[in-house]
Design an enzyme around this catalytic site. Structure first.
Site, PDB file in Angstrom:
ATOM      1  N   ASP A 182      -5.650  -0.034  -7.311  1.00 54.94           N
ATOM      2  CA  ASP A 182      -6.724   0.778  -7.901  1.00 54.94           C
ATOM      3  C   ASP A 182      -8.056   0.059  -7.860  1.00 54.94           C
ATOM      4  O   ASP A 182      -9.112   0.675  -7.909  1.00 54.94           O
ATOM      5  CB  ASP A 182      -6.379   1.147  -9.344  1.00 54.94           C
ATOM      6  CG  ASP A 182      -5.335   2.233  -9.369  1.00 54.94           C
ATOM      7  OD1 ASP A 182      -4.158   1.924  -9.092  1.00 54.94           O
ATOM      8  OD2 ASP A 182      -5.699   3.390  -9.624  1.00 54.94           O
ATOM      9  N   GLN A 211       5.854   7.976 -11.981  1.00 55.92           N
ATOM     10  CA  GLN A 211       5.278   8.396 -10.687  1.00 55.92           C
ATOM     11  C   GLN A 211       6.182   8.022  -9.510  1.00 55.92           C
ATOM     12  O   GLN A 211       6.177   8.688  -8.475  1.00 55.92           O
ATOM     13  CB  GLN A 211       3.904   7.748 -10.473  1.00 55.92           C
ATOM     14  CG  GLN A 211       2.804   8.269 -11.360  1.00 55.92           C
ATOM     15  CD  GLN A 211       2.626   7.397 -12.585  1.00 55.92           C
ATOM     16  OE1 GLN A 211       3.581   6.802 -13.092  1.00 55.92           O
ATOM     17  NE2 GLN A 211       1.413   7.323 -13.091  1.00 55.92           N
ATOM     18  N   ARG A 259      -3.886  12.331  -9.403  1.00 51.98           N
ATOM     19  CA  ARG A 259      -3.887  10.942  -9.816  1.00 51.98           C
ATOM     20  C   ARG A 259      -3.724  10.070  -8.568  1.00 51.98           C
ATOM     21  O   ARG A 259      -3.519  10.583  -7.481  1.00 51.98           O
ATOM     22  CB  ARG A 259      -2.795  10.650 -10.867  1.00 51.98           C
ATOM     23  CG  ARG A 259      -1.544  11.418 -10.625  1.00 51.98           C
ATOM     24  CD  ARG A 259      -0.269  10.680 -10.484  1.00 51.98           C
ATOM     25  NE  ARG A 259      -0.341   9.397  -9.921  1.00 51.98           N
ATOM     26  CZ  ARG A 259      -0.126   9.125  -8.645  1.00 51.98           C
ATOM     27  NH1 ARG A 259       0.140  10.075  -7.783  1.00 51.98           N
ATOM     28  NH2 ARG A 259      -0.159   7.898  -8.210  1.00 51.98           N
ATOM     29  N   ASN A 290      -3.100  -2.701 -10.190  1.00 54.30           N
ATOM     30  CA  ASN A 290      -2.268  -1.554  -9.807  1.00 54.30           C
ATOM     31  C   ASN A 290      -1.461  -1.150 -11.037  1.00 54.30           C
ATOM     32  O   ASN A 290      -1.568  -1.775 -12.102  1.00 54.30           O
ATOM     33  CB  ASN A 290      -1.363  -1.926  -8.625  1.00 54.30           C
ATOM     34  CG  ASN A 290      -0.722  -0.702  -7.986  1.00 54.30           C
ATOM     35  OD1 ASN A 290      -1.403   0.283  -7.709  1.00 54.30           O
ATOM     36  ND2 ASN A 290       0.582  -0.743  -7.767  1.00 54.30           N
TER      37      ASN A 290
HETATM   38  O1  MRU Z   1      -2.168   6.266 -13.190  1.00 53.57           O
HETATM   39  P1  MRU Z   1      -2.084   6.626 -11.743  1.00 53.57           P
HETATM   40  O2  MRU Z   1      -0.878   7.433 -11.399  1.00 53.57           O
HETATM   41  O3  MRU Z   1      -3.359   7.242 -11.217  1.00 53.57           O
HETATM   42  O4  MRU Z   1      -1.931   5.219 -11.037  1.00 53.57           O
HETATM   43  C1  MRU Z   1      -1.806   5.174  -9.665  1.00 53.57           C
HETATM   44  C2  MRU Z   1      -1.429   3.833  -9.168  1.00 53.57           C
HETATM   45  O5  MRU Z   1      -1.392   2.861  -9.850  1.00 53.57           O
HETATM   46  C3  MRU Z   1      -1.211   3.768  -7.714  1.00 53.57           C
HETATM   47  O6  MRU Z   1      -0.231   2.818  -7.418  1.00 53.57           O
HETATM   48  C4  MRU Z   1      -2.536   3.389  -7.112  1.00 53.57           C
HETATM   49  O7  MRU Z   1      -3.493   4.345  -7.330  1.00 53.57           O
HETATM   50  C5  MRU Z   1      -2.353   3.002  -5.728  1.00 53.57           C
HETATM   51  S1  MRU Z   1      -3.432   3.675  -4.550  1.00 53.57           S
HETATM   52  C6  MRU Z   1      -2.695   5.071  -3.951  1.00 53.57           C
END
Ligand code: MRU
Length: 384
Positions: free
Chosen positions: A266, A225, A72, A276
């Site tokens: 993102d 996370q 992810r 994000n």
């Molecule tokens: O749902 P996820 O865990 O894939 O979301 C990730 C995020 O929102 C991160 O903060 C994002 O990808 C930042 S770039 C490393």
């Protein structure tokens, strides 16, 4: 598989070579070449309780790793999806259905998760090289070369983000003469990005250069996370940090405990709006109210210049209500989920939110730091 307790794992970060686990340096994703190439990844679904790696043999494996959240983070899912195209090309080598196979998987992988734009960008880039490039090499060889370029390019982008962001942390330290307190949300670390991270890269570099830093880590419900991945990363690197509930940031800002907010993205749109992990927007509002700079670190591959306005246009992933109803943790040796909410209650689970550009102090990219405005973003794409 390496299995270790939460507190006694022996990991260190060596920025030039990825994370060291035992005697081995790891990135979160790597290609193992050989007679049958395969892609390996660190399984984020079981961290920090167990360290396990997984293997992608087929494009189906890549799709499942993304949808099951074993991998992810925007840059990483882009790289895994690109790997899916490499595997699709490789597995159908010499067959007359190679082109249709690659097209089919490009379509499926692009839809795996809707918000992270570099997933679409990386899949298109790979498919284009396999299907449209004029070269004497086989399509699978073109795919392999392009895939290696993507892995190295994303890693180098994060290293450069680190160097640009480092100057911001250095300036804050110069101004105050004390530890720089950084607040971050979700995981924008090396796990999410192959190596270095986006938001964490400046933090690792600052720590390496003896600039004192301390990180407030938002736990980041519903999947945690922050608590499970960012805290784990920082712990291995020996970086002082404190995990907080998602609701604590505003209070800490009012009390003068936060010098800067640093998050990933993102999807960033042409006007500088930033998507994000859900909860980021609230941190930006609190930061603005308290006069605290709010920076977003991102590779340019996550900028969608076709999209004019993020608040209006970015597709926000609606995730399963199970993530709200259940919480996952360790019970003795076992990773278990327990219910925190009766089934009777309806739940809603938007995975991301969009922070409007006006709340963003600046964007930190591999090409430099720029204003979160149309002009600032355009300057990243014009030669100096
Ligand atoms: O749902 P996820 O865990 O894939 O979301 C990730 C995020 O929102 C991160 O903060 C994002 O990808 C930042 S770039 C490393």
């Amino acid at each position: 598989m390496v299995n270790f307790g939460y507190s006694n794992c022996k990991l260190t970060i060596l920025l030039a070579h990825g994370m060291k686990i035992g005697d081995k340096h790891y990135r979160s994703l790597w290609l193992e070449e050989g007679e049958t190439p395969q892609i390996r990844y660190i399984d984020q679904a079981v961290l920090p309780f167990r360290f396990e790696t997984g293997t992608l043999h087929t494009p189906e494996d890549a799709l499942l790793a993304i949808t099951e959240m074993k991998v992810r983070g925007a840059p990483l899912i882009g790289a895994v999806a690109a790997g899916g195209i490499f595997l699709a090309a490789y597995r159908s080598a010499g067959k007359n259905h190679q082109e249709t196979t690659v097209r089919k998987w490009a379509g499926k992988l692009k839809q795996a998760r809707p918000t992270a734009v570099n997933l679409r960008v990386m899949v298109d880039r790979m498919a284009d090289h396999v299907l449209n490039a004029f070269s004497p090499e086989s399509p699978e060889e073109r795919a392999r070369k392009e895939y290696m370029k993507i892995l190295e390019g994303e890693t180098e982008a994060c290293r450069m983000i680190g160097l640009h962001g480092l100057e911001i942390l250095r300036d804050l330290h110069r101004k105050t003469g004390r530890t720089v307190n950084i607040l971050t949300h979700c995981n924008a670390g090396w796990l999410a990005c192959i190596d270095y991270g986006t938001a964490t890269a400046p933090i690792y570099l600052a720590h390496e250069r003896n600039i004192p830093v301390h990180v407030w880590v938002d736990e980041t419900r519903p999947r945690n996370q922050g608590a499970r991945l960012t805290a784990w990363e920082l712990q291995q690197a020996g970086i002082p940090h404190t995990v907080i509930t998602d609701n604590a940031g505003g209070h800490l800002m009012q009390k003068g405990c936060v010098d800067v907010v640093l998050v990933g993205s993102d999807c960033t749109t042409r006007n500088g709006d930033v998507a994000n992990k859900i909860g980021t927007y609230l941190k930006a509002l609190a930061a603005r109210d308290n006069g605290i700079p709010f920076y977003v670190a991102l590779p340019v591959s996550s900028i969608d210049r076709e999209m004019e306005n993020g608040v209006r246009n970015i597709p926000v992933e609606e995730r399963s209500g199970e993530e709200v109803r259940l919480i996952e943790g360790l019970d003795g040796e076992n990773l278990v989920r327990v219910s925190i909410l009766s089934e009777e209650h309806p739940v809603s689970n938007p995975g991301f939110d969009v922070t409007p550009a006006r709340l963003v102090t600046a964007l930190i990219t591999e090409r430099g730091v720029c204003e979160a405005t149309e002009g600032g973003i355009a300057s990243l794409f014009t030669d100096p």
